[in-house]
Design a protein around this motif. Structure first.
Motif, PDB file in Angstrom:
ATOM      1  N   SER A 294       0.818  -1.128  -0.005  1.00  0.00           N
ATOM      2  CA  SER A 294      -0.205   0.040   0.028  1.00  0.00           C
ATOM      3  C   SER A 294       0.748   1.183  -0.046  1.00  0.00           C
ATOM      4  O   SER A 294       1.622   1.591   0.868  1.00  0.00           O
ATOM      5  N   ALA A 295       0.768   2.085  -1.073  1.00  0.00           N
ATOM      6  CA  ALA A 295       1.541   3.247  -1.146  1.00  0.00           C
ATOM      7  C   ALA A 295       1.315   4.161   0.030  1.00  0.00           C
ATOM      8  O   ALA A 295       2.211   5.001   0.291  1.00  0.00           O
ATOM      9  N   PHE A 296      -0.061   4.066   0.453  1.00  0.00           N
ATOM     10  CA  PHE A 296      -0.382   5.238   1.517  1.00  0.00           C
ATOM     11  C   PHE A 296       0.539   5.006   2.716  1.00  0.00           C
ATOM     12  O   PHE A 296       1.102   5.938   3.329  1.00  0.00           O
ATOM     13  N   GLN A 447      -6.612   8.417  -6.353  1.00  0.00           N
ATOM     14  CA  GLN A 447      -5.570   7.674  -6.071  1.00  0.00           C
ATOM     15  C   GLN A 447      -5.433   7.374  -4.632  1.00  0.00           C
ATOM     16  O   GLN A 447      -5.333   6.303  -4.132  1.00  0.00           O
ATOM     17  N   GLU A 450      -8.271   5.219  -3.293  1.00  0.00           N
ATOM     18  CA  GLU A 450      -8.088   3.756  -3.559  1.00  0.00           C
ATOM     19  C   GLU A 450      -6.924   3.110  -2.491  1.00  0.00           C
ATOM     20  O   GLU A 450      -7.021   2.090  -1.942  1.00  0.00           O
ATOM     21  N   GLU A 451      -5.961   4.041  -2.220  1.00  0.00           N
ATOM     22  CA  GLU A 451      -4.926   3.565  -1.317  1.00  0.00           C
ATOM     23  C   GLU A 451      -5.489   3.392   0.041  1.00  0.00           C
ATOM     24  O   GLU A 451      -5.265   2.537   0.745  1.00  0.00           O
ATOM     25  N   GLY A 454      -7.374   0.253   0.322  1.00  0.00           N
ATOM     26  CA  GLY A 454      -6.273  -1.006   0.461  1.00  0.00           C
ATOM     27  C   GLY A 454      -5.692  -0.866   1.976  1.00  0.00           C
ATOM     28  O   GLY A 454      -5.753  -1.899   2.601  1.00  0.00           O
ATOM     29  N   ARG A 460     -10.547  -2.790  -3.788  1.00  0.00           N
ATOM     30  CA  ARG A 460     -10.637  -1.595  -4.346  1.00  0.00           C
ATOM     31  C   ARG A 460     -11.780  -1.449  -5.444  1.00  0.00           C
ATOM     32  O   ARG A 460     -12.196  -0.560  -5.994  1.00  0.00           O
TER      33      ARG A 460
END
Lengths: 650, 391
Positions: A294-296, A447, A450-451, A454, A460
């Protein structure tokens, strides 16, 4: 002793707008006369549907497809040819069914607030139940009702007859409801989550009451619950349901000592209990499949909590609510309710402060004042922001400063159903805080959304779905994701798991723990359940009637609780184990939450001002100043002796 | 699970379901559920509405009626003002399909007229020899479509030199059917305009009262109570008496719409206020406040969408009241006046009891009025039931 009720291969389905739903798929079990059977399962497992079928009160969209509900009642059988009545074959409106419903089988519901009529007196409602089923004169009826009210523990039954439900507390209302259900002396009492809406101390009393009454009246009880702690304390036999089917059933000892089915084992593992080893994790039935990449989590720089320090300081905060006495012509006579009285505490950077207390003790009012949704009458709240390096007087914030402050503190609501706007998609709900604070472009927001999904383990692809399609736990995760959207430093969780099933509760608690670790969050975690707070909090503050009564680090509080209210709370949590049943004497006969009934030096009466006394190790208790020395000595003693025993155990 | 009866006191067997167990089973969705869960509020409302058959057909009926309102010049067989002095107070002509056992399509029998000297009254007798088949998509009375374009095309017209008074004629020999069709245009649109006015007033006033509370709320409620306490008909009469006689028919039309609109809003304002009050307490509103949303955003993004569906339902239910109000006023002769033709104006002819006794067909405008009002009520009920899909 024969079986009072026997359910054979019962199948019930619902005709819903989203298609056909098989809620009960071949359930069989028995209820022996005079015993207690517990029907256990998550919400949606079909347990309440079974009880509705037994009562003949299924919703109109439901249909019994197959199966039999055989009711063998010695009283009814006396004037009938056959001894078994198949309730499934009776028309719900037939005279026979009406005679059984309320007369021979009664039910009590979860919500004591809504299941009593607000415009009739308690006596009226009990007498009505009686007169529907038996030929009694008004005087006889009143006598029987008084007798019943005395039995369920009303201190003054004659007076209680003439009271209206709104004059009673939640616990007394549930008692009145029980009196109404039992006044016809039914052979079977169905209790559908009878204590879920009640505080733990009241819950313990109601459970004891049901047990006592059962012994006295010789009735059978079918108790429906998701709480294995309750089951361990009341049941003789247990039926575990999942997705409309029975997973496991057996005698109480079999179920708790030798759980065999993976579902039951998982349920037992998911309940938070006292004395869990440090670092031990609950095992939810369904792990959240959080995306590791997860980019977050990666992008978000975790808040720097190095060096600790104070994040939030609340000092001498009080709040009065004026209650308007509604007269026809004069509405100037105002009473007032002291919701929060002289509360002071600090929250340290990166910790989780548990705030424990029963409903109405002022926890939510306090949190709303921190969030600036309410203004306190007096006191101050200071927020210390490391990044901007300054102290902020929260109560004086206006305009842009207030907007900036709102980003730093976020709130997770108790009710996952009403806290999400049903007319917005999940994507819109999560984007709303970003939009309000003008973060990013539409694409960037998408974006981030969506993160976020996750991060809380939601699929998603569900971004375009509406909240009504999610279960309670999933909705609560949406609420958490929304709170995280703005990268807050402090998250106030107001009873985030109390509306959830045990299995979901473990999942959400683990998620909150992980997020705290990964994002460097600080929590104020409000709950009425000490076991839950024990699992998640570092320090615990106990509140009663608007006052803080005890504040201590988690380990110290459980090792050596000093305040009588804390002790009562600890004693009232039902544990899912047969070795630690509830001890009701510790509950002060139901007066644990009355400050006037506490022993000296804790008693609050009249003008005597109490202060928070430090006992060492960050342990504070509210008591009379004179007793400080004695309490400190006493505390040192208890704390060292328990520490010794714990060492010995290890 | 064992099905045998256990003996008294026997310990329950320890039963374990040995079927496959999947903890994620409850989270799986059927395609049907997936479709339902992705549907917007309006789509779900539509699905629920469709299950309400009567409401659905009422809706279709109203659509047809309003479509005919748009093109009433074309639908009506005669011009609104054409008179046939040969046929004054002619009774309705029955529509036939078979003449002497032979199918020749829709037709009427022409009238033989004679004077009954005893009652001083014309007597019309259908003459079986005068077979007058109706013509379709034919050239008939000239008219100005929407008062602008010259045209003479009709959906159907009488035979050449024949008549087609399916609903009879009035005292000037005008075709009742054409007058009813033209009257619908005024009667039905005045309902919409009046309700639009009361809608705007109701939402703004009720919304302000609900959201801000306090003094504004009290003031609104008291004014509503005062307005509601006036007896309706005398109030209507007074207000319409205030409209100057010299006004053009269009002016009177607008005036009457505004009067009806002004008297209708309190009900709607109350509904809006109650709804806002309850929504304001919802957690999602608090959530928006805590996020820092402005009042305008909270009302516009969170509160209003939550009850637009309710509003539509209550608006639908208040249209028939407005239509009936106009009809009542015009019937009493204090609303619209000829040459504007509404159902009330047409009914105005039927005030005299003796006239009604002799020429009962003058009461025929009541039938479409009744049907339209009923259909609006059914439609509104259906919408109301469908309005909150998340209960």
């Amino acid at each position: 002793m024969r079986d009072l009720l026997r359910i054979r291969d019962l199948r019930i389905s619902f005709d819903l707008p989203e298609g056909r739903l098989e809620a009960v798929r071949g359930v069989s079990f028995r209820v022996p006369a005079g015993r207690t059977v517990a029907l256990v399962g998550e919400s949606g497992s079909g347990k309440s549907v079974v009880s509705q079928a037994i009562m003949g009160i299924l919703p109109r969209t439901a249909r019994i497809d197959a199966g039999r509900i055989l009711f063998h009642d010695p009283v009814l059988a006396a004037d009938r040819a056959e001894t078994m009545i198949d309730i499934a074959a009776l028309h719900p409106d037939s005279a026979e069914m009406r005679a059984i419903r309320g007369g021979r089988i009664s039910i009590i519901f979860q919500e004591p607030m809504t299941s009593l009529s607000p415009v009739h007196t308690v006596g009226n409602q009990i007498c009505e139940a009686l007169q529907l089923h038996r030929r009694v004169s008004d005087a006889e009826g009143r006598a029987l009702a008084t007798e019943m009210l005395r039995l369920v523990g009303f201190p003054d039954p004659d007076k209680a007859l003439k009271t209206y439900p709104f004059e009673l507390s939640g616990g007394l209302r549930q008692r009145a409801m029980i009196a109404m259900a039992l006044v016809c002396r039914p052979a079977l009492l169905i209790a559908d989550e009878p204590t879920t809406a009640l505080d733990v101390t009241i819950q313990a009393q109601i459970l004891k009451l049901i047990k006592d009454l059962q012994a006295e009246l010789g009735m059978a009880v079918l108790i429906i619950t998701h709480d294995l702690g309750v089951v361990a304390n009341v049941a003789d036999e247990v039926v575990v349901m999942y997705h409309g089917e029975v997973m496991e059933s057996g005698a109480l000892e079999d179920i708790f000592h030798e759980p065999k089915h993976p579902y039951l084992q998982a349920l037992l593992r998911a309940v938070p209990r006292f004395h869990m080893k440090p670092g031990e994790r609950l095992v939810p039935i369904r792990e959240i499949r959080q995306r590791d990449d997860s980019a977050f989590l990666g992008k978000a720089k975790a808040h720097d909590n190095q060096g600790g320090g104070t994040l939030l300081k609340v000092e001498h905060v009080s709040k009065n609510f004026t209650i308007r006495k509604a007269g026809l012509f004069n509405n100037d006579k105002a009473g007032s309710l002291l919701a929060v009285d002289d509360v002071s505490f600090t929250v340290r950077r990166g910790e989780c402060l548990g705030l424990v207390g029963e409903s109405g003790c002022g926890k939510t009012t306090l949190s709303k004042m921190i969030m600036r949704a309410l203004k306190p009458d007096s006191g101050s709240i200071t927020y210390m922001d490391k990044e901007s390096g300054g102290e902020t007087d929260v109560l004086k914030l206006e305009g842009d400063d207030l907007m900036a402050f709102r980003r730093k503190i976020q709130f997770v609501f108790q009710d996952p159903f009403s806290s999400l706007n049903p007319r917005m998609t999940v994507g819109d709900i999560l984007a709303e805080p970003l939009l309000i604070h003008g973060v990013g472009t539409a694409a960037e927001r998408r974006q981030i959304v969506e993160e976020l999904m996750g991060v809380v383990g939601l699929n998603r692809n569900h971004i375009r779905r509406y909240p009504h399609s999610f279960s309670g736990g999933q909705r609560q995760r949406i609420g958490i994701a929304r709170a995280l959207a703005l990268h807050p430093q402090l998250v106030i969780c107001d009873e985030p798991v109390s509306a959830l099933d045990v299995s979901i509760q473990a999942q959400v608690l683990n998620l909150l723990k992980d997020l705290q670790r990964d994002l460097g969050l600080t929590y104020i975690f409000i709950s009425h359940n000490l076991a839950v707070v024990d699992y998640i909090a570092d320090r615990i503050a106990v509140m009663c009637c608007g006052r803080l009564v005890e504040v201590a680090p988690r380990a110290q509080l459980f090792r050596a609780p000093i305040h009588p209210y804390t002790k009562a709370l600890l004693a009232a949590v039902p544990e899912p184990s047969l070795d630690q049943r509830l001890d009701l004497t510790a509950l002060l006969q139901g007066r644990a939450s009355e400050p006037g009934a506490w022993p000296e030096p804790f008693r609050i009466s009249g003008e005597s001002r109490l202060t928070m006394i430090e006992l060492g190790e960050g342990h504070f208790v509210r008591a009379h100043e004179n007793a400080a020395e004695e309490l400190t000595r006493c505390y040192a003693q208890i704390s060292s002796s328990t520490a010794a025993t714990q060492k010995a155990e290890v | 699970m064992s099905d045998r009866d256990l003996l008294p006191g026997e310990r329950l067997d320890h039963y374990v379901n040995d079927g496959p167990f999947d903890p994620y089973e409850v989270e799986k969705l059927t395609p049907q559920q997936e479709r339902y869960y992705r549907a917007s509020e309006w789509r779900i409302m539509w699905w629920r509405f469709c299950r309400h058959r009567v409401a659905l057909w009422s809706g279709v009926f109203l659509l047809l009626v309003y479509a005919s309102v748009v093109i009433c010049e074309f639908v009506a067989p005669y011009n609104l003002h054409s008179r046939d002095i040969q046929h004054i107070f002619a009774p309705p002509q029955t529509l036939h399909f078979f003449h002497e056992g032979e199918f020749i399509g829709p037709f009427v029998y022409g009238f033989d007229t004679e004077m009954d000297m005893e009652n001083l009254q014309r007597v019309y007798k259908p003459n079986p020899d005068k077979v007058q088949p109706l013509r379709f998509f034919c050239r008939g009375d000239p008219y100005k479509f929407w008062g602008q374009v010259d045209a003479d095309l009709h959906l159907f017209c009488p035979a050449e030199r024949g008549t087609a008074f399916l609903f009879g004629t009035d005292r000037l020999g005008r075709d009742m059917m054409s007058r009813i069709i033209y009257g619908a245009r005024i009667s039905l649109t005045i309902g919409l305009i009046a309700v639009a006015i009361s809608f705007v007033l109701g939402v703004v006033i009720g919304g302000a009262a609900g959201y801000f509370g306090g003094f504004i709320d009290a003031l609104t409620l008291r004014s509503i109570e005062i307005i509601r306490s006036f007896p309706e008909i005398p109030l209507f009469m007074t207000l319409s008496a205030l409209l100057p006689v010299t006004w053009s028919p269009i002016g009177v039309f607008a005036g009457i719409s505004i009067i009806i609109g002004f008297l209708e809003w309190p009900g709607l304002a109350r509904a809006v206020r109650a709804k806002i009050l309850s929504l304001r307490e919802e957690d999602f509103t608090t959530a928006a406040q805590l996020m820092g949303a402005s009042p305008a955003r909270i009302i516009g993004r969170h509160l209003l969408p939550s009850f637009t569906s309710h509003l539509i339902a209550s608006v639908t239910l208040s249209i028939p009241t407005a239509i009936l109000g106009e009809t009542a006023l015009s019937y009493l002769g204090i609303g619209l006046r000829a040459p504007v033709t509404s159902w009330g104006v047409v009914l105005n002819e039927a005030q005299d009891i003796t006239v009604v006794a002799v020429f009962p067909w003058l009461l025929l405008p009541v039938v479409p009025l009744f049907l339209v009002v009923l259909a609006f009520n059914f439609l509104g009920d259906g919408l109301r039931d469908a309005a909150d899909p998340y209960k």
